[in-house]
Write a protein that holds these residues in place. Structure first.
Motif, PDB file in Angstrom:
ATOM      1  N   LYS A 169      63.870  80.318  -1.138  1.00 54.83           N
ATOM      2  CA  LYS A 169      65.025  79.496  -0.774  1.00 54.83           C
ATOM      3  C   LYS A 169      64.788  78.007  -1.021  1.00 54.83           C
ATOM      4  O   LYS A 169      65.710  77.289  -1.389  1.00 54.83           O
ATOM      5  N   LYS A 170      63.562  77.536  -0.849  1.00 54.33           N
ATOM      6  CA  LYS A 170      63.308  76.102  -1.075  1.00 54.33           C
ATOM      7  C   LYS A 170      63.547  75.735  -2.538  1.00 54.33           C
ATOM      8  O   LYS A 170      63.981  74.624  -2.841  1.00 54.33           O
ATOM      9  N   ALA A 173      67.316  75.661  -3.060  1.00 51.84           N
ATOM     10  CA  ALA A 173      67.810  74.406  -2.486  1.00 51.84           C
ATOM     11  C   ALA A 173      67.580  73.252  -3.463  1.00 51.84           C
ATOM     12  O   ALA A 173      68.484  72.442  -3.699  1.00 51.84           O
ATOM     13  N   SER A 179      68.798  70.001   0.759  1.00 50.69           N
ATOM     14  CA  SER A 179      67.571  70.272   1.501  1.00 50.69           C
ATOM     15  C   SER A 179      67.522  71.752   1.887  1.00 50.69           C
ATOM     16  O   SER A 179      68.534  72.452   1.869  1.00 50.69           O
ATOM     17  N   ARG A 180      66.346  72.204   2.251  1.00 48.64           N
ATOM     18  CA  ARG A 180      66.167  73.597   2.707  1.00 48.64           C
ATOM     19  C   ARG A 180      67.020  73.848   3.953  1.00 48.64           C
ATOM     20  O   ARG A 180      67.623  74.906   4.109  1.00 48.64           O
ATOM     21  N   GLU A 181      67.105  72.839   4.814  1.00 45.20           N
ATOM     22  CA  GLU A 181      67.895  72.973   6.042  1.00 45.20           C
ATOM     23  C   GLU A 181      69.387  73.107   5.717  1.00 45.20           C
ATOM     24  O   GLU A 181      70.101  73.915   6.324  1.00 45.20           O
ATOM     25  N   THR A 182      69.860  72.306   4.778  1.00 48.16           N
ATOM     26  CA  THR A 182      71.259  72.394   4.372  1.00 48.16           C
ATOM     27  C   THR A 182      71.554  73.759   3.777  1.00 48.16           C
ATOM     28  O   THR A 182      72.586  74.375   4.061  1.00 48.16           O
ATOM     29  N   SER A 184      70.075  76.542   4.484  1.00 44.78           N
ATOM     30  CA  SER A 184      70.115  77.503   5.596  1.00 44.78           C
ATOM     31  C   SER A 184      71.476  77.484   6.283  1.00 44.78           C
ATOM     32  O   SER A 184      72.002  78.544   6.651  1.00 44.78           O
ATOM     33  N   ARG A 185      72.055  76.292   6.455  1.00 40.31           N
ATOM     34  CA  ARG A 185      73.383  76.205   7.077  1.00 40.31           C
ATOM     35  C   ARG A 185      74.447  76.805   6.172  1.00 40.31           C
ATOM     36  O   ARG A 185      75.404  77.421   6.651  1.00 40.31           O
ATOM     37  N   SER A 188      74.316  80.716   6.400  1.00 43.60           N
ATOM     38  CA  SER A 188      74.453  81.362   7.729  1.00 43.60           C
ATOM     39  C   SER A 188      75.900  81.511   8.137  1.00 43.60           C
ATOM     40  O   SER A 188      76.804  81.009   7.580  1.00 43.60           O
TER      41      SER A 188
END
Length: 188
Positions: A169-170, A173, A179-182, A184-185, A188
């Motif tokens: 996933k990184k 991204a 970003s990896r966090e974005t 993930s959002r 989800s």
């Protein structure tokens, strides 16, 4: 058999006799690489254009702060290189790395030019492949200019669903410019 894969790939665009394919094949070398191997390193010569028989590559550019940006992925039936460096003879500005064990056919610039001169229909084949690459690059640029991160994610998932099973996933991204966090959002 790798030769069969290359021939079938070319014959999607142009027909080849057995003699013509033998000529084509004589201009390529065949290589096997392990996961994490570099086919091109930034700052070195880009000696080859690669046709991916099996495996997965990433074309990466590093910015001045050391952040990696994934320019492209290349999987089976795709061609990849640092084309600017390959055609100009300049040092590579990007690195090409194996994300999986990878099998490729490689062609040098001198063999590329010799093959095009010897077999004009290969020049047509390579022009079609080049045009398709330009179209894909323009579509990617337009996507960055006009689409949200979610839309870019959905477009990538629709076009290349198998990529999501093969790439962390990184890296997805990075390719999408988030970003990896974005990411993930988004999923989800």
């Amino acid at each position: 058999m790798p030769e069969t894969i290359l021939r079938q790939h070319i014959e999607k665009i142009i027909p080849l006799t057995d003699d013509e394919f033998s000529l084509v094949l004589s201009h390529f070398t065949f290589e096997k690489h392990n996961k994490r191997d570099f086919l091109i390193r930034k700052g070195q010569a880009a000696k080859y254009v690669y046709f991916v028989v099996s495996g997965l590559l990433q074309l990466v550019s590093d910015d001045d702060k050391g952040k990696q940006h994934i320019v492209a992925f290349a999987m089976e039936d795709w061609w990849e290189s640092d084309y600017f460096a390959f055609f100009s003879g300049n040092k590579a500005t990007m690195s090409l790395q194996c994300l999986e064990d990878t099998v490729v056919f490689c062609i040098t610039l001198s063999n590329y030019n010799a093959l095009c001169a010897a077999l004009p229909k290969i020049e047509h084949f390579l022009l079609v492949k080049s045009n398709n690459g330009h179209i894909a690059a323009q579509q990617r640029i337009l996507s960055f200019l006009t689409s949200t991160a979610k839309q870019r994610y959905d477009q990538l998932l629709k076009r290349y669903p198998s990529l999501f099973q093969r790439v962390p996933k990184k890296l997805i991204a990075s390719y999408l410019g988030v970003s990896r966090e974005t990411l993930s959002r988004l999923i989800s």
